[in-house]
Motif scaffolding. Structure first.
Motif, PDB file in Angstrom:
ATOM      1  N   VAL A   1       0.856  -1.177   0.000  1.00  0.00           N
ATOM      2  CA  VAL A   1       0.000   0.000   0.000  1.00  0.00           C
ATOM      3  C   VAL A   1       0.893   1.229   0.000  1.00  0.00           C
ATOM      4  O   VAL A   1       1.808   1.339   0.809  1.00  0.00           O
ATOM      5  CB  VAL A   1      -0.931   0.019   1.235  1.00  0.00           C
ATOM      6  N   GLU A   2       0.639   2.149  -0.941  1.00  0.00           N
ATOM      7  CA  GLU A   2       1.413   3.385  -1.045  1.00  0.00           C
ATOM      8  C   GLU A   2       0.474   4.568  -1.131  1.00  0.00           C
ATOM      9  O   GLU A   2      -0.621   4.454  -1.670  1.00  0.00           O
ATOM     10  CB  GLU A   2       2.250   3.396  -2.321  1.00  0.00           C
ATOM     11  N   THR A   3       0.938   5.706  -0.644  1.00  0.00           N
ATOM     12  CA  THR A   3       0.207   6.951  -0.816  1.00  0.00           C
ATOM     13  C   THR A   3       0.690   7.594  -2.109  1.00  0.00           C
ATOM     14  O   THR A   3       1.887   7.701  -2.341  1.00  0.00           O
ATOM     15  CB  THR A   3       0.469   7.905   0.356  1.00  0.00           C
TER      16      THR A   3
ATOM     17  N   GLY B   1      -2.986  17.565 -15.149  1.00  0.00           N
ATOM     18  CA  GLY B   1      -1.658  17.988 -14.732  1.00  0.00           C
ATOM     19  C   GLY B   1      -1.595  18.726 -13.412  1.00  0.00           C
ATOM     20  O   GLY B   1      -0.544  19.198 -13.009  1.00  0.00           O
ATOM     21  N   VAL B   2      -2.730  18.840 -12.721  1.00  0.00           N
ATOM     22  CA  VAL B   2      -2.773  19.537 -11.438  1.00  0.00           C
ATOM     23  C   VAL B   2      -3.114  18.528 -10.344  1.00  0.00           C
ATOM     24  O   VAL B   2      -4.037  17.748 -10.486  1.00  0.00           O
ATOM     25  CB  VAL B   2      -3.841  20.664 -11.456  1.00  0.00           C
ATOM     26  N   SER B   3      -2.340  18.557  -9.251  1.00  0.00           N
ATOM     27  CA  SER B   3      -2.593  17.619  -8.159  1.00  0.00           C
ATOM     28  C   SER B   3      -3.907  17.987  -7.477  1.00  0.00           C
ATOM     29  O   SER B   3      -4.131  19.129  -7.127  1.00  0.00           O
ATOM     30  CB  SER B   3      -1.411  17.620  -7.197  1.00  0.00           C
ATOM     31  N   LYS B   4      -4.765  16.987  -7.334  1.00  0.00           N
ATOM     32  CA  LYS B   4      -6.106  17.252  -6.799  1.00  0.00           C
ATOM     33  C   LYS B   4      -6.392  16.550  -5.482  1.00  0.00           C
ATOM     34  O   LYS B   4      -7.137  17.073  -4.668  1.00  0.00           O
ATOM     35  CB  LYS B   4      -7.178  16.835  -7.824  1.00  0.00           C
ATOM     36  N   SER B   5      -5.869  15.340  -5.262  1.00  0.00           N
ATOM     37  CA  SER B   5      -6.209  14.642  -4.023  1.00  0.00           C
ATOM     38  C   SER B   5      -5.177  13.574  -3.699  1.00  0.00           C
ATOM     39  O   SER B   5      -4.414  13.139  -4.552  1.00  0.00           O
ATOM     40  CB  SER B   5      -7.588  13.987  -4.146  1.00  0.00           C
ATOM     41  N   ARG B   6      -5.181  13.164  -2.454  1.00  0.00           N
ATOM     42  CA  ARG B   6      -4.320  12.062  -2.032  1.00  0.00           C
ATOM     43  C   ARG B   6      -5.057  10.759  -2.298  1.00  0.00           C
ATOM     44  O   ARG B   6      -6.254  10.662  -2.088  1.00  0.00           O
ATOM     45  CB  ARG B   6      -3.981  12.203  -0.561  1.00  0.00           C
ATOM     46  N   CYS B   7      -4.315   9.785  -2.764  1.00  0.00           N
ATOM     47  CA  CYS B   7      -4.895   8.492  -3.121  1.00  0.00           C
ATOM     48  C   CYS B   7      -4.071   7.373  -2.505  1.00  0.00           C
ATOM     49  O   CYS B   7      -2.984   7.604  -1.988  1.00  0.00           O
ATOM     50  CB  CYS B   7      -4.925   8.324  -4.635  1.00  0.00           C
ATOM     51  N   ILE B   8      -4.596   6.155  -2.573  1.00  0.00           N
ATOM     52  CA  ILE B   8      -3.912   4.964  -2.103  1.00  0.00           C
ATOM     53  C   ILE B   8      -3.781   4.014  -3.285  1.00  0.00           C
ATOM     54  O   ILE B   8      -4.743   3.763  -4.006  1.00  0.00           O
ATOM     55  CB  ILE B   8      -4.704   4.275  -0.971  1.00  0.00           C
ATOM     56  N   SER B   9      -2.565   3.483  -3.471  1.00  0.00           N
ATOM     57  CA  SER B   9      -2.291   2.517  -4.528  1.00  0.00           C
ATOM     58  C   SER B   9      -2.055   1.151  -3.894  1.00  0.00           C
ATOM     59  O   SER B   9      -1.356   1.036  -2.892  1.00  0.00           O
ATOM     60  CB  SER B   9      -1.045   2.965  -5.297  1.00  0.00           C
ATOM     61  N   HIS B  10      -2.638   0.103  -4.483  1.00  0.00           N
ATOM     62  CA  HIS B  10      -2.450  -1.273  -4.017  1.00  0.00           C
ATOM     63  C   HIS B  10      -1.707  -2.031  -5.108  1.00  0.00           C
ATOM     64  O   HIS B  10      -2.113  -1.997  -6.265  1.00  0.00           O
ATOM     65  CB  HIS B  10      -3.796  -1.958  -3.779  1.00  0.00           C
ATOM     66  N   SER B  11      -0.585  -2.708  -4.739  1.00  0.00           N
ATOM     67  CA  SER B  11       0.172  -3.458  -5.735  1.00  0.00           C
ATOM     68  C   SER B  11       0.515  -4.850  -5.220  1.00  0.00           C
ATOM     69  O   SER B  11       0.585  -5.088  -4.014  1.00  0.00           O
ATOM     70  CB  SER B  11       1.435  -2.701  -6.138  1.00  0.00           C
TER      71      SER B  11
ATOM     72  N   VAL C   1      -9.249   6.951  -4.013  1.00  0.00           N
ATOM     73  CA  VAL C   1      -9.093   8.200  -3.275  1.00  0.00           C
ATOM     74  C   VAL C   1      -9.045   7.886  -1.785  1.00  0.00           C
ATOM     75  O   VAL C   1      -9.827   7.074  -1.289  1.00  0.00           O
ATOM     76  CB  VAL C   1     -10.263   9.172  -3.580  1.00  0.00           C
ATOM     77  N   ASP C   2      -8.097   8.489  -1.094  1.00  0.00           N
ATOM     78  CA  ASP C   2      -7.962   8.314   0.353  1.00  0.00           C
ATOM     79  C   ASP C   2      -8.803   9.383   1.040  1.00  0.00           C
ATOM     80  O   ASP C   2      -8.372  10.512   1.208  1.00  0.00           O
ATOM     81  CB  ASP C   2      -6.499   8.423   0.761  1.00  0.00           C
ATOM     82  N   HIS C   3     -10.016   9.010   1.450  1.00  0.00           N
ATOM     83  CA  HIS C   3     -10.932   9.967   2.070  1.00  0.00           C
ATOM     84  C   HIS C   3     -10.517  10.323   3.487  1.00  0.00           C
ATOM     85  O   HIS C   3     -10.991  11.306   4.038  1.00  0.00           O
ATOM     86  CB  HIS C   3     -12.357   9.412   2.070  1.00  0.00           C
ATOM     87  N   ARG C   4      -9.606   9.537   4.075  1.00  0.00           N
ATOM     88  CA  ARG C   4      -9.160   9.815   5.438  1.00  0.00           C
ATOM     89  C   ARG C   4      -7.955  10.744   5.490  1.00  0.00           C
ATOM     90  O   ARG C   4      -7.581  11.222   6.549  1.00  0.00           O
ATOM     91  CB  ARG C   4      -8.822   8.509   6.142  1.00  0.00           C
ATOM     92  N   ALA C   5      -7.321  10.996   4.348  1.00  0.00           N
ATOM     93  CA  ALA C   5      -6.123  11.836   4.314  1.00  0.00           C
ATOM     94  C   ALA C   5      -6.484  13.293   4.570  1.00  0.00           C
ATOM     95  O   ALA C   5      -7.554  13.768   4.184  1.00  0.00           O
ATOM     96  CB  ALA C   5      -5.426  11.713   2.966  1.00  0.00           C
TER      97      ALA C   5
END
Length: 67
Positions: free
Chosen positions: A20-22, A29-39, A51-55
């Motif tokens: 799990v990565e942030t 091209g504009v940063s809009k929100s923090r997300c979580i990636s699963h690999s 989208v990480d709603h808790r960030a």
């Protein structure tokens, strides 16, 4: 009926754990929100991003002061 656990689409191994990565979500091209990636822990292919709603919201950049 037996259910099959998640299988990685790239390496074919069972996905019992994920990395799990942030990450930052970009829109035009504009940063809009923090997300979580699963690999996959075996081959590192990205299995999903959400989208990480808790960030906490990212701080806005302050304009540079010109002296």
């Amino acid at each position: 009926m037996m259910t099959i656990q998640g299988i990685c689409p790239k390496c074919g191994k069972r996905v019992l754990h994920v990395n799990v990565e942030t990450v930052v979500g970009m829109v035009d091209g504009v940063s809009k929100s923090r997300c979580i990636s699963h690999s996959c822990i075996h081959c590192h292919v990205v299995l999903g991003v959400q989208v990480d709603h808790r960030a906490k919201p990212r701080p806005k950049a302050k304009p540079a002061l010109n002296d």
